[in-house]
Design a protein around this motif. Structure first.
Motif, mmCIF file in Angstrom:
data_model
loop_
_atom_site.group_PDB
_atom_site.id
_atom_site.type_symbol
_atom_site.label_atom_id
_atom_site.label_comp_id
_atom_site.label_asym_id
_atom_site.label_seq_id
_atom_site.Cartn_x
_atom_site.Cartn_y
_atom_site.Cartn_z
ATOM 1 N N ALA A 82 0.918 -1.236 -0.083
ATOM 2 C CA ALA A 82 -0.215 -0.192 -0.241
ATOM 3 C C ALA A 82 1.639 1.666 -0.244
ATOM 4 O O ALA A 82 2.279 1.289 -0.063
ATOM 5 C CB ALA A 82 -1.039 -0.192 1.320
ATOM 6 N N ASN A 83 0.728 2.231 -0.092
ATOM 7 C CA ASN A 83 1.180 3.903 0.150
ATOM 8 C C ASN A 83 0.505 4.456 0.518
ATOM 9 O O ASN A 83 -0.851 4.041 1.211
ATOM 10 C CB ASN A 83 0.753 4.156 -1.566
ATOM 11 N N ILE A 84 1.196 5.544 1.630
ATOM 12 C CA ILE A 84 0.727 6.758 2.469
ATOM 13 C C ILE A 84 -0.383 6.969 1.340
ATOM 14 O O ILE A 84 -1.725 7.362 2.312
ATOM 15 C CB ILE A 84 1.097 7.882 2.515
ATOM 16 N N LEU A 85 -0.483 8.373 0.647
ATOM 17 C CA LEU A 85 -1.243 8.542 -0.375
ATOM 18 C C LEU A 85 -2.105 7.611 -1.213
ATOM 19 O O LEU A 85 -1.309 6.892 -1.578
ATOM 20 C CB LEU A 85 -0.998 9.610 -1.084
ATOM 21 N N LYS A 86 -3.199 7.229 -1.194
ATOM 22 C CA LYS A 86 -3.786 6.823 -1.733
ATOM 23 C C LYS A 86 -4.135 7.557 -3.559
ATOM 24 O O LYS A 86 -4.839 6.848 -4.759
ATOM 25 C CB LYS A 86 -5.841 6.491 -1.431
ATOM 26 N N SER A 87 -3.609 7.971 -4.010
ATOM 27 C CA SER A 87 -4.379 8.778 -5.153
ATOM 28 C C SER A 87 -2.882 9.835 -5.266
ATOM 29 O O SER A 87 -2.101 10.260 -4.633
ATOM 30 C CB SER A 87 -5.043 10.372 -4.519
ATOM 31 N N ARG A 88 -2.856 9.759 -7.107
ATOM 32 C CA ARG A 88 -1.176 10.162 -7.383
ATOM 33 C C ARG A 88 -1.499 11.357 -7.320
ATOM 34 O O ARG A 88 -2.425 12.372 -7.489
ATOM 35 C CB ARG A 88 -1.632 9.434 -8.159
ATOM 36 N N PRO A 89 0.118 12.269 -7.043
ATOM 37 C CA PRO A 89 -0.025 13.948 -6.883
ATOM 38 C C PRO A 89 0.804 14.175 -8.025
ATOM 39 O O PRO A 89 1.455 13.086 -8.860
ATOM 40 C CB PRO A 89 1.323 13.873 -6.242
ATOM 41 N N PRO A 90 -0.514 15.506 -8.361
ATOM 42 C CA PRO A 90 0.290 15.163 -9.932
ATOM 43 C C PRO A 90 1.892 15.849 -10.319
ATOM 44 O O PRO A 90 2.777 16.453 -9.330
ATOM 45 C CB PRO A 90 -0.146 17.106 -10.166
ATOM 46 N N VAL A 108 -1.689 14.026 3.538
ATOM 47 C CA VAL A 108 -0.860 12.519 4.693
ATOM 48 C C VAL A 108 -1.008 12.749 5.494
ATOM 49 O O VAL A 108 -2.597 12.241 6.097
ATOM 50 C CB VAL A 108 0.649 13.043 4.798
ATOM 51 N N ASP A 109 -1.753 14.210 6.374
ATOM 52 C CA ASP A 109 -2.607 14.118 7.290
ATOM 53 C C ASP A 109 -4.364 13.390 6.819
ATOM 54 O O ASP A 109 -5.170 12.641 8.107
ATOM 55 C CB ASP A 109 -2.744 15.288 8.037
ATOM 56 N N ALA A 110 -4.786 14.216 5.870
ATOM 57 C CA ALA A 110 -6.083 13.167 5.063
ATOM 58 C C ALA A 110 -6.291 11.794 5.437
ATOM 59 O O ALA A 110 -7.135 10.496 4.807
ATOM 60 C CB ALA A 110 -6.716 14.475 4.222
ATOM 61 N N CYS A 111 -5.193 11.009 4.411
ATOM 62 C CA CYS A 111 -4.952 9.513 4.289
ATOM 63 C C CYS A 111 -4.563 8.590 5.152
ATOM 64 O O CYS A 111 -5.096 7.997 4.904
ATOM 65 C CB CYS A 111 -4.234 9.693 3.055
ATOM 66 N N GLU A 112 -3.492 8.855 5.398
ATOM 67 C CA GLU A 112 -2.882 8.006 6.550
ATOM 68 C C GLU A 112 -4.020 7.400 7.232
ATOM 69 O O GLU A 112 -3.282 6.743 7.841
ATOM 70 C CB GLU A 112 -1.535 9.142 7.601
ATOM 71 N N TYR A 119 -6.184 6.241 6.327
ATOM 72 C CA TYR A 119 -7.072 5.056 6.086
ATOM 73 C C TYR A 119 -5.553 3.993 6.106
ATOM 74 O O TYR A 119 -6.085 2.699 5.946
ATOM 75 C CB TYR A 119 -7.343 5.091 4.401
ATOM 76 N N LEU A 120 -4.546 4.304 5.871
ATOM 77 C CA LEU A 120 -3.629 3.481 6.680
ATOM 78 C C LEU A 120 -3.819 2.593 7.477
ATOM 79 O O LEU A 120 -3.752 1.428 7.863
ATOM 80 C CB LEU A 120 -2.492 3.834 5.714
ATOM 81 N N TRP A 121 -3.496 3.569 8.644
ATOM 82 C CA TRP A 121 -3.879 2.712 9.564
ATOM 83 C C TRP A 121 -4.822 2.288 10.007
ATOM 84 O O TRP A 121 -4.601 0.531 10.765
ATOM 85 C CB TRP A 121 -3.734 3.725 10.918
ATOM 86 N N LYS A 122 -5.952 1.859 9.531
ATOM 87 C CA LYS A 122 -7.409 0.921 9.879
ATOM 88 C C LYS A 122 -6.780 0.212 8.787
ATOM 89 O O LYS A 122 -6.918 -0.857 9.348
ATOM 90 C CB LYS A 122 -8.402 1.705 8.649
ATOM 91 N N GLN A 123 -6.062 0.360 7.470
ATOM 92 C CA GLN A 123 -5.378 -1.659 6.763
ATOM 93 C C GLN A 123 -4.428 -1.977 7.956
ATOM 94 O O GLN A 123 -4.606 -2.976 7.793
ATOM 95 C CB GLN A 123 -4.706 -1.067 5.671
#
Ligand code: URA
Length: 249
Positions: free
Chosen positions: A140-148, A158-162, A164-168
């Motif tokens: 998995a990745n820290i961000l689930k969407s690609r930065p342009p 990172v604050d928004a997406c991490e 989700y990683l913790w839940k995984q």
């Protein structure tokens, strides 16, 4: 025309955004003229909250499939506007090892799977060299969407997406995590701009697992001289894993 308070104007923007959201299927917002009299950030925040409501049902997920279906339409950060596919992660839901990178690149964004480009092929070889076939681990990745343009993740992303990683991690319960590269390492460990050299070789506690940081495969493709160091890290990772799981049978 009667004067309106700031709050009243914001309420109007909210009502208007809600109507626009219905008309355009939650995809587009053009702010009304009166919005220009307000602080743009306030207006955008209000409009976004209406257009892209945040749903926290994912927090209750107890399996990866449910988690994926709850978060794959995520609009918490602006990367949802430019991504092709949400890259949730792939692999064994009962993996004892998780591999974590920073964010999807162009190929991953197209295919919806992490580490599938040239770097991904090298990652597979690195894992196999220590006897972990790709299908056995969870990637998995820290961000689930690609930065342009593959820019570094922003702190706000990172604050928004991490979480989700913790839940995984909470669902998979890996014993060990292999973190690929300086950017992933410093974002997960919150070490600011620490160098890779200062993180390599250490064993950290991260959400119930032991975590080690090594070179990102893309960096190894650019600098094959670093492969010897990566091999040392991988061997240490395998040794610790074997020690941790020796009594598991
Ligand atoms: N780099 C990463 O960190 N993750 C990917 O999925 C691809 C490239």
């Amino acid at each position: 025309m009667a004067e309106r308070t700031y709050e009243e104007i914001l309420q109007n923007v909210e009502r208007w955004a809600s109507q626009e959201a219905k008309r355009f299927g939650n995809t587009i917002a053009i702010l009304p003229t009166e919005a220009s009299t307000l602080q743009t950030e306030d207006v955008m925040a209000k409009a976004k909250a209406v257009l892209f409501p945040i749903n926290n049902n994912w927090e209750k997920a107890t399996d990866l499939e449910t988690l994926k279906s709850e978060i794959e339409g995520c609009t918490k950060c602006d990367l949802h506007l430019t991504r092709t596919k949400f890259v949730f992660g792939v692999g064994n839901p009962n993996a004892k090892v998780m591999v974590i990178g920073e964010a999807p690149g162009a190929e991953e964004d197209k295919r919806g799977e992490p580490f599938v480009g040239r770097g991904g092929q090298l990652l597979d070889k690195m894992l196999l060299a220590i006897n972990f076939p790709r299908e056995e681990v969870f990637i998995a990745n820290i961000l689930k969407s690609r930065p342009p343009g593959n820019r570094d993740p922003l702190a706000s992303e990172v604050d928004a997406c991490e979480p989700y990683l913790w839940k995984q991690i909470e669902i998979i319960k890996p014993k060990m995590i292999l973190c690929m590269g300086r950017i992933s390492g410093s974002n997960l460990l919150k070490t600011g701009s620490d160098s890779l050299a200062s993180m390599r070789g250490n064993v950290y506690d991260y959400h119930g697992a032991k975590l080690m940081v090594t070179y990102h495969p893309a960096a190894l493709l650019r600098n094959p001289n670093w492969k010897a160091g990566a091999w040392e890290d991988l061997q240490k990772f395998r040794k610790i894993y074997d020690e941790m799981t020796a009594s598991d049978g």
